[in-house]
Design a protein around this motif. Structure first.
Motif, PDB file in Angstrom:
ATOM      1  N   THR A 208       8.355 -11.843 -11.863  1.00  0.00           N
ATOM      2  CA  THR A 208       8.514 -13.367 -12.109  1.00  0.00           C
ATOM      3  C   THR A 208       9.982 -13.793 -11.859  1.00  0.00           C
ATOM      4  N   ASN A 209      10.737 -12.657 -11.509  1.00  0.00           N
ATOM      5  CA  ASN A 209      12.255 -13.289 -11.377  1.00  0.00           C
ATOM      6  C   ASN A 209      12.295 -14.201  -9.854  1.00  0.00           C
ATOM      7  N   PRO A 210      12.609 -15.576 -10.208  1.00  0.00           N
ATOM      8  CA  PRO A 210      12.543 -16.438  -9.058  1.00  0.00           C
ATOM      9  C   PRO A 210      13.278 -15.785  -7.970  1.00  0.00           C
ATOM     10  N   ALA A 211      14.304 -15.166  -8.020  1.00  0.00           N
ATOM     11  CA  ALA A 211      15.149 -14.892  -6.834  1.00  0.00           C
ATOM     12  C   ALA A 211      14.564 -13.562  -6.196  1.00  0.00           C
ATOM     13  N   GLU A 212      13.398 -13.040  -6.547  1.00  0.00           N
ATOM     14  CA  GLU A 212      12.638 -11.948  -6.041  1.00  0.00           C
ATOM     15  C   GLU A 212      11.430 -12.169  -5.591  1.00  0.00           C
ATOM     16  N   LEU A 213      11.221 -13.455  -5.507  1.00  0.00           N
ATOM     17  CA  LEU A 213       9.876 -14.053  -4.981  1.00  0.00           C
ATOM     18  C   LEU A 213       9.922 -14.562  -3.555  1.00  0.00           C
ATOM     19  N   PRO A 214       9.002 -14.316  -2.694  1.00  0.00           N
ATOM     20  CA  PRO A 214       8.945 -14.658  -1.126  1.00  0.00           C
ATOM     21  C   PRO A 214       8.859 -16.301  -1.418  1.00  0.00           C
ATOM     22  N   THR A 215       9.210 -17.180  -0.404  1.00  0.00           N
ATOM     23  CA  THR A 215       9.325 -18.484  -0.436  1.00  0.00           C
ATOM     24  C   THR A 215       8.811 -19.174   0.899  1.00  0.00           C
ATOM     25  N   HIS A 216       8.382 -18.257   1.893  1.00  0.00           N
ATOM     26  CA  HIS A 216       8.138 -18.659   3.196  1.00  0.00           C
ATOM     27  C   HIS A 216       6.562 -17.970   3.628  1.00  0.00           C
ATOM     28  N   SER A 217       5.887 -18.870   4.131  1.00  0.00           N
ATOM     29  CA  SER A 217       4.708 -18.574   4.646  1.00  0.00           C
ATOM     30  C   SER A 217       4.771 -17.353   5.526  1.00  0.00           C
ATOM     31  N   GLN A 218       3.704 -16.359   5.540  1.00  0.00           N
ATOM     32  CA  GLN A 218       3.795 -15.215   6.249  1.00  0.00           C
ATOM     33  C   GLN A 218       2.635 -14.685   6.988  1.00  0.00           C
ATOM     34  N   LYS A 219       2.591 -13.982   8.141  1.00  0.00           N
ATOM     35  CA  LYS A 219       1.774 -13.287   8.808  1.00  0.00           C
ATOM     36  C   LYS A 219       1.248 -12.049   8.136  1.00  0.00           C
ATOM     37  N   ILE A 220      -0.163 -11.772   8.176  1.00  0.00           N
ATOM     38  CA  ILE A 220      -0.761 -10.555   7.617  1.00  0.00           C
ATOM     39  C   ILE A 220      -0.840  -9.697   8.489  1.00  0.00           C
ATOM     40  N   PHE A 221      -0.277  -8.415   8.337  1.00  0.00           N
ATOM     41  CA  PHE A 221      -0.258  -7.212   9.485  1.00  0.00           C
ATOM     42  C   PHE A 221      -1.004  -6.009   8.659  1.00  0.00           C
ATOM     43  N   PHE A 222      -1.668  -5.048   9.588  1.00  0.00           N
ATOM     44  CA  PHE A 222      -1.959  -3.766   9.379  1.00  0.00           C
ATOM     45  C   PHE A 222      -1.503  -2.886  10.413  1.00  0.00           C
ATOM     46  N   SER A 223      -0.666  -1.870   9.916  1.00  0.00           N
ATOM     47  CA  SER A 223       0.014  -1.018  10.898  1.00  0.00           C
ATOM     48  C   SER A 223      -0.126   0.572  10.562  1.00  0.00           C
ATOM     49  N   LEU A 224      -0.004   1.560  11.198  1.00  0.00           N
ATOM     50  CA  LEU A 224       0.184   2.846  11.203  1.00  0.00           C
ATOM     51  C   LEU A 224       1.066   3.525  12.273  1.00  0.00           C
ATOM     52  N   TRP A 225       2.095   4.108  11.605  1.00  0.00           N
ATOM     53  CA  TRP A 225       3.263   4.565  12.310  1.00  0.00           C
ATOM     54  C   TRP A 225       3.723   5.722  11.709  1.00  0.00           C
ATOM     55  N   GLY A 226       4.891   6.309  12.780  1.00  0.00           N
ATOM     56  CA  GLY A 226       5.454   7.428  12.152  1.00  0.00           C
ATOM     57  C   GLY A 226       6.932   7.551  12.461  1.00  0.00           C
ATOM     58  N   SER A 227       7.491   8.444  11.710  1.00  0.00           N
ATOM     59  CA  SER A 227       9.236   8.522  11.671  1.00  0.00           C
ATOM     60  C   SER A 227       9.687   9.954  11.655  1.00  0.00           C
ATOM     61  N   GLU A 228      10.422  10.264  12.368  1.00  0.00           N
ATOM     62  CA  GLU A 228      11.186  11.472  12.407  1.00  0.00           C
ATOM     63  C   GLU A 228      12.524  11.396  11.949  1.00  0.00           C
ATOM     64  N   LYS A 229      12.943  10.033  11.379  1.00  0.00           N
ATOM     65  CA  LYS A 229      14.293   9.901  10.971  1.00  0.00           C
ATOM     66  C   LYS A 229      14.676   9.587   9.527  1.00  0.00           C
ATOM     67  N   LEU A 230      13.083   8.777   8.953  1.00  0.00           N
ATOM     68  CA  LEU A 230      13.121   8.403   7.315  1.00  0.00           C
ATOM     69  C   LEU A 230      12.503   9.423   6.596  1.00  0.00           C
ATOM     70  N   THR A 231      13.154  10.831   6.698  1.00  0.00           N
ATOM     71  CA  THR A 231      12.322  11.705   6.143  1.00  0.00           C
ATOM     72  C   THR A 231      12.443  11.641   4.604  1.00  0.00           C
ATOM     73  N   ASN A 232      13.590  11.275   3.772  1.00  0.00           N
ATOM     74  CA  ASN A 232      13.741  11.145   2.442  1.00  0.00           C
ATOM     75  C   ASN A 232      12.915  10.160   1.957  1.00  0.00           C
ATOM     76  N   TRP A 233      12.231   9.299   2.739  1.00  0.00           N
ATOM     77  CA  TRP A 233      11.183   8.255   2.331  1.00  0.00           C
ATOM     78  C   TRP A 233       9.983   8.776   2.711  1.00  0.00           C
ATOM     79  N   MET A 234       9.552   8.935   3.937  1.00  0.00           N
ATOM     80  CA  MET A 234       8.300   9.353   4.611  1.00  0.00           C
ATOM     81  C   MET A 234       8.104  10.963   4.385  1.00  0.00           C
ATOM     82  N   GLY A 235       8.879  11.758   4.257  1.00  0.00           N
ATOM     83  CA  GLY A 235       8.683  13.300   4.654  1.00  0.00           C
ATOM     84  C   GLY A 235       8.891  13.726   5.910  1.00  0.00           C
TER      85      GLY A 235
END
Length: 277
Positions: A208-235
């Protein structure tokens, strides 16, 4: 077609903080203030009985930057028996050892209820995502609303937003039974003064914090991807040795104030207070 510059900007999570400095330098070019720009395309429901090329753009031939170990390939976007399937597999495409799948809407959507019914696979170092996004390639600040399943742990889904390229509201929410054991319903209700995330009809996050709410129209995405660099986050990533998939049975957008479009929709009861606890 989205440029590689757009793709590199498009999406890094807070655990990928090493990339944010680069992204911030690209986003920081002067642009209008974060004023509201929430126009919207009409409501729709897509149950994937056929592939609507007027609605969906299939990403093909690029990757989202050095953090991503796969190249988007249209051959990894398939439709069968009312299910959209995105794939990830070992296949050399350009400078990447793996190929992966993504679709995005051609139109932008504003305030309303966004819903997807989907099932993920398993595997460390992979991300199966349903989200909305807009950014500098469309001459807009980077706004984003995310459901991201880091398939190293299919018991949870991560929700978060980006406001002018900065991550906000990150939270891990439980998915009873797991994201990989069956289809689950993910939805968010975006309004001018609040944003609510739901998993299988249960409220898991409210902003509900106004500063943390999007204010621009957006496209909708679906994606499946991998990373060997973001190990702390994605494993840590390891070659799954097989084709990994993400399946989508249905996606819908219902503009605020419009009738719900199918009986299971969040929009059928959300404004009257149903499903809010």
């Amino acid at each position: 077609m989205p440029s590689q510059r757009q793709a590199a900007l498009r999406r890094f999570c807070s655990a990928g903080a090493l990339l944010l400095a680069v992204a911030a330098s690209l986003v920081a070019a002067p642009h209008p203030s974060h004023a509201q720009d929430v126009q919207s395309a009409p409501s729709f429901v897509d149950d994937f009985t056929s592939f609507d090329h007027s609605r969906w753009y299939v990403s093909d031939g690029w990757s989202n930057g050095p953090h991503q170990n796969c190249t988007w390939s249209k051959s990894l976007v398939e439709l069968s028996d009312g299910v959209l399937t995105l794939g990830f597999e070992k296949r050399q495409v350009k400078d990447r050892e793996f190929a992966c799948g993504e679709v995005q809407t051609k139109k932008r959507y504003g305030y309303g209820t966004y819903e997807a019914r989907m099932k993920t696979d398993t595997g460390s170092g992979l991300n199966a995502a349903f989200f909305s996004y807009i950014g500098p390639a469309d001459k807009q600040p980077w706004d984003e609303i995310d459901f991201e399943v880091l398939t190293k742990d299919t018991s949870k889904v991560q929700v978060n937003t980006y406001i002018s390229g900065k991550p906000k509201n990150e939270k891990l929410a439980d998915v009873e039974g797991g994201t990989d054991k069956g289809f689950n319903d993910y939805g968010f209700v975006w309004e001018k003064e609040r944003l609510r995330f739901y998993v299988n009809g249960k409220l898991v996050q409210e902003v509900t914090n106004p500063a943390e709410l999007p204010t621009h129209s957006q496209k909708i995405f679906f994606s499946l991807w991998g990373s060997e660099k973001l190990t702390n986050w994605m494993g840590p990533f390891s070659d799954p040795g097989r084709k990994v998939t993400m399946q989508v049975e249905r996606v819908a957008f219902t503009a605020l104030g419009e009738p719900c479009q199918f009986k299971e929709s969040l929009a059928c009861g959300i404004n009257s207070g149903a499903n809010s606890n």
